[in-house]
Design an enzyme around this catalytic site. Structure first.
Site, PDB file in Angstrom:
ATOM      1  N   CYS A  82      10.918  12.007   8.417  1.00 26.33           N
ATOM      2  CA  CYS A  82      10.722  10.785   9.669  1.00 26.33           C
ATOM      3  C   CYS A  82      12.090  10.908  10.192  1.00 26.33           C
ATOM      4  CB  CYS A  82      10.348   9.694   8.830  1.00 26.33           C
ATOM      5  SG  CYS A  82       8.911   9.643   7.952  1.00 26.33           S
ATOM      6  N   HIS A 373       4.017   5.667  14.231  1.00 22.42           N
ATOM      7  CA  HIS A 373       4.956   6.318  13.639  1.00 22.42           C
ATOM      8  C   HIS A 373       4.593   7.939  13.650  1.00 22.42           C
ATOM      9  CE1 HIS A 373       7.826   8.145  10.838  1.00 22.42           C
ATOM     10  NE2 HIS A 373       7.294   7.798   9.740  1.00 22.42           N
ATOM     11  N   CYS A 404      14.383   5.764   7.250  1.00 24.20           N
ATOM     12  CA  CYS A 404      14.328   6.336   5.751  1.00 24.20           C
ATOM     13  C   CYS A 404      13.246   7.303   6.171  1.00 24.20           C
ATOM     14  CB  CYS A 404      13.712   5.286   5.003  1.00 24.20           C
ATOM     15  SG  CYS A 404      12.052   4.513   5.522  1.00 24.20           S
TER      16      CYS A 404
END
Length: 417
Positions: A82, A373, A404
């Protein structure tokens, strides 16, 4: 070093309006839009995707050539789950610091609708030997040796390879460890949606999004959501213990999208339109944790205090906090960890002199729970969003941007207007 706001596609749901576009087809319009805004040469490009495709090894190069841009520009691919496109920004900064380049185009993409399914390793090995066989006899022998257990497909999942558990399952553990309740998760999710809707209504995203296939805005922000509606959703990652708190409403959705950002020296900034929002990238920090004992998504709680301590800053000195919302619970765990003196001393190895965390300064224009996302695109999305917001604040205002990532990783940037 400087960051200048880039552009992105609208973010939409998996198997939605971008389902016909793979990672290349999602990336090209963004890269072309970025290139069209530069009045001088782009010196290199960094691009990434978490769900890789076996058809090409260097996605960045394929995107660049597919976009019909100058083939003499070096391009390379990076992956950090990510944090992919934020890590790409850090890599670009190091190259620009070397002094031989001035302007970099950085970004990432995720096409969750078109994730490639692969063959299991044993089946792949068997097929390769079949192709290499020089006689019918060899092929027949190989056919007899193929075991039913070898016939397996590899289907990518949003799971950690080492633990075999999903991000949501790990975050359920974090929520229980830190006593994060369902209502506060839903409240944060509602705040994210309200911020995103207000930003859409005010035109905040107008210069950050390039329309694609007739889609002009993110599909996830819910104008009609409420605490009552969120409370009716069932847990999706812990359905058996009776203590599950993570739902589809307080978790980021599976998303298709691509995003980009500029990294530039002073000279590089002169190649961009003067109205492009830009801020200084002052410093950055990366961290990692033991995913078996410390919480899979807790690494930013080690990185943020180190970064602040290095510059003698407190929480209150930061005017804008952009914290990636993989899950509402993960954000709330981060805040509790950051406010815990003993935890900060143990994990970040610095004394806690930061004060109380200013929740009212966090994600004012919505976060990943409301906006979506697409894994490798989130870094560029959240950084461009922070740049645009921070550039409008008083001079010398600062921002912290935190992400994170799977594997117990975290990346954090300190920005200044």
């Amino acid at each position: 070093m400087w960051l200048a706001a880039g552009v992105r596609t609208p973010f939409v749901g998996v198997d939605g309006p971008f389902a016909h576009r793979d990672a290349l087809a999602l990336s090209v319009p963004v890269v072309q839009a970025m290139a069209s805004r530069a009045s001088g040469p782009i010196d290199f490009s960094v691009w990434g995707a978490v769900a890789v495709n076996l058809a090409y090894a260097n996605l960045a190069r394929e995107v660049w050539l597919e976009a019909k841009l100058d083939p003499h520009v070096p391009t390379f691919t990076t992956i950090m789950q990510c944090s992919t496109s934020m890590a790409g920004v850090f890599e670009a900064t190091g190259i620009l610091d070397h002094g031989s380049a001035a302007l970099a185009l950085v970004g990432g993409v995720e096409s969750m609708s078109r994730v490639q399914i692969g063959l299991g390793q044993n089946l792949s090995d068997w097929l390769r030997r079949i192709v290499q066989a020089r006689s019918v006899g060899q092929r027949l022998a190989l056919l007899r040796n193929l075991r039913p257990s070898d016939i397996r497909l590899f289907i990518p999942e949003v799971k950690n390879r080492v633990t075999g558990r999903s991000m949501g399952e790990h975050t359920e553990d974090m929520a229980k460890t830190w006593n994060i309740g369902r209502q506060e998760q839903d409240e944060l999710a509602l705040q994210s949606h309200r911020g995103a809707i207000a930003a859409q209504d005010s035109g905040f995203f107008a210069d950050l999004i390039v329309p694609l296939d007739g889609i002009t805005k993110d599909h996830f922000p819910r104008r009609d959501t409420s605490l009552e509606k969120l409370a009716k959703l069932r847990p999706v990652f812990d359905r058996t213990s009776g203590r599950g708190t993570l739902t589809a409403g307080n978790s980021s959705p599976l998303t298709d999208g691509a995003a980009a950002i500029w990294v530039a020296t002073e000279e590089g900034l002169s190649r961009l339109p003067g109205a492009t929002p830009r801020v200084r990238l002052v410093d950055f920090e990366m961290a990692a944790v033991d995913i078996f004992t410390e919480g899979l998504l807790m690494a930013p709680v080690s990185a943020i205090p180190r970064l602040l301590a290095r510059h003698g800053l407190k929480f209150g000195d930061i005017a804008l906090w952009e914290i990636h919302e993989a899950f509402s619970a993960q954000v709330l765990c981060h805040i509790k960890g950051l406010e815990d003196r003993d935890f900060v001393r143990e994990k970040a190895d610095v004394e806690h002199t930061f004060g109380s965390f200013p929740r009212d300064r966090m994600n004012p224009n919505g976060g990943s729970v409301a906006l979506g996302h697409p894994f490798a695109a989130t870094g560029a999305r959240i950084l461009s969003q922070a740049v645009r917001e921070l550039a409008a604040l008083p001079k010398n205002s600062r921002a912290i941007v935190s992400i994170c990532a799977d594997g117990g990783l975290g990346t954090v940037a300190l920005l200044e207007n």
